[in-house]
Design a protein around this motif. Structure first.
Motif, short mmCIF file in Angstrom:
data_model
loop_
_atom_site.label_atom_id
_atom_site.label_comp_id
_atom_site.label_asym_id
_atom_site.label_seq_id
_atom_site.Cartn_x
_atom_site.Cartn_y
_atom_site.Cartn_z
N MET A 4 0.84 -1.20 0.00
CA MET A 4 0.00 0.00 0.00
C MET A 4 0.87 1.25 0.00
O MET A 4 0.59 2.22 -0.72
CB MET A 4 -0.92 0.01 1.23
N ILE A 5 1.94 1.24 0.77
CA ILE A 5 2.84 2.39 0.83
C ILE A 5 3.51 2.62 -0.52
O ILE A 5 3.65 3.75 -0.97
CB ILE A 5 3.87 2.21 1.97
N VAL A 6 3.91 1.54 -1.20
CA VAL A 6 4.53 1.66 -2.52
C VAL A 6 3.53 2.25 -3.52
O VAL A 6 3.89 3.13 -4.31
CB VAL A 6 5.05 0.29 -3.01
N VAL A 7 2.29 1.81 -3.48
CA VAL A 7 1.26 2.34 -4.38
C VAL A 7 1.03 3.83 -4.10
O VAL A 7 0.98 4.65 -5.02
CB VAL A 7 -0.05 1.54 -4.24
N VAL A 8 0.91 4.19 -2.82
CA VAL A 8 0.68 5.58 -2.45
C VAL A 8 1.86 6.45 -2.89
O VAL A 8 1.67 7.53 -3.45
CB VAL A 8 0.44 5.71 -0.92
N TYR A 41 -1.24 11.07 1.47
CA TYR A 41 -0.39 11.01 2.67
C TYR A 41 -1.18 10.41 3.83
O TYR A 41 -0.64 9.60 4.59
CB TYR A 41 0.15 12.39 3.07
N ALA A 42 -2.46 10.78 3.98
CA ALA A 42 -3.28 10.24 5.08
C ALA A 42 -3.41 8.72 4.94
O ALA A 42 -3.31 7.99 5.94
CB ALA A 42 -4.65 10.91 5.08
N VAL A 43 -3.61 8.24 3.72
CA VAL A 43 -3.69 6.78 3.49
C VAL A 43 -2.36 6.14 3.86
O VAL A 43 -2.31 5.09 4.51
CB VAL A 43 -4.08 6.49 2.03
N ARG A 44 -1.27 6.77 3.46
CA ARG A 44 0.07 6.25 3.79
C ARG A 44 0.28 6.23 5.30
O ARG A 44 0.83 5.27 5.85
CB ARG A 44 1.12 7.12 3.11
N ALA A 45 -0.17 7.28 6.00
CA ALA A 45 -0.02 7.34 7.45
C ALA A 45 -0.79 6.22 8.13
O ALA A 45 -0.29 5.60 9.08
CB ALA A 45 -0.46 8.70 7.97
#
Length: 178
Positions: A4-8, A41-45
């Motif tokens: 998920m972090i890579v996609v974001v 950024y919120a999704v990444r957090a």
């Protein structure tokens, strides 16, 4: 969570590049792009928090989400001050928020240095004449407009500085592997 972090991160790079392109073409950065970057950024957090063993450190460490939010707010306030003194456009000021979120507290110094270097290089390049063989191309015609207006699309410089800042850890890792 790492996926998920890579996609974001990938989507954020594309959005940053789109912001630079629209600023280059129109001297405007769409609000939707800034909002999308903040949302990413919120999704990444959230992904970082869910994947963290120590939630307190993930939230409150200077290298964690707290440091990122602090950097984003500080840079946004700086952008608003620069906008108030008519040194920046409103889009550039708004773009400082997601830039601060993504580079974080520890990335502010490299970002600032890269932004300074890119600004100096841009000012020097804008003093060079456009070769006649390529002067008819749309890109170089736009460069001439920018030169004539004396309005620099700072969003372009900011985006390249943030992308270089985000790439620095990967570059350092590659250098250590050699």
């Amino acid at each position: 969570m790492i996926g998920m972090i890579v996609v974001v991160n990938s989507l954020s790079v594309l959005l940053f590049l789109y912001a630079a392109w629209t600023d280059f073409r129109t001297w405007k950065i769409p609000n939707a792009v800034v909002l999308a970057l903040v949302t990413l950024y919120a999704v990444r957090a959230v992904a970082v928090m869910l994947g963290s063993e120590d939630l307190g450190a993930a939230l409150f460490a200077s290298s964690g989400i707290g440091g990122d939010v602090g950097a984003g707010l500080l840079m946004f306030m700086l952008g608003v001050v620069l906008w108030a003194f008519r040194l920046f456009g409103a889009g550039d000021a708004k773009l400082f928020l997601p830039i601060g979120l993504f580079v974080g507290w520890h990335g502010m110094l490299p970002f600032s240095f890269l932004l300074l270097v890119l600004g100096i290089v841009t000012l020097l390049v804008l003093r060079l004449p456009v070769p006649l063989r390529v002067a008819h191309l749309a890109f170089f015609m736009r460069i001439e407009e920018i030169r004539a207006s004396r309005k620099i699309p700072y969003g372009v410089l900011m985006v390249f500085a943030v992308l270089l800042t985000l790439a620095l850890p990967m570059i350092q890792q590659q250098l250590q592997l050699r």
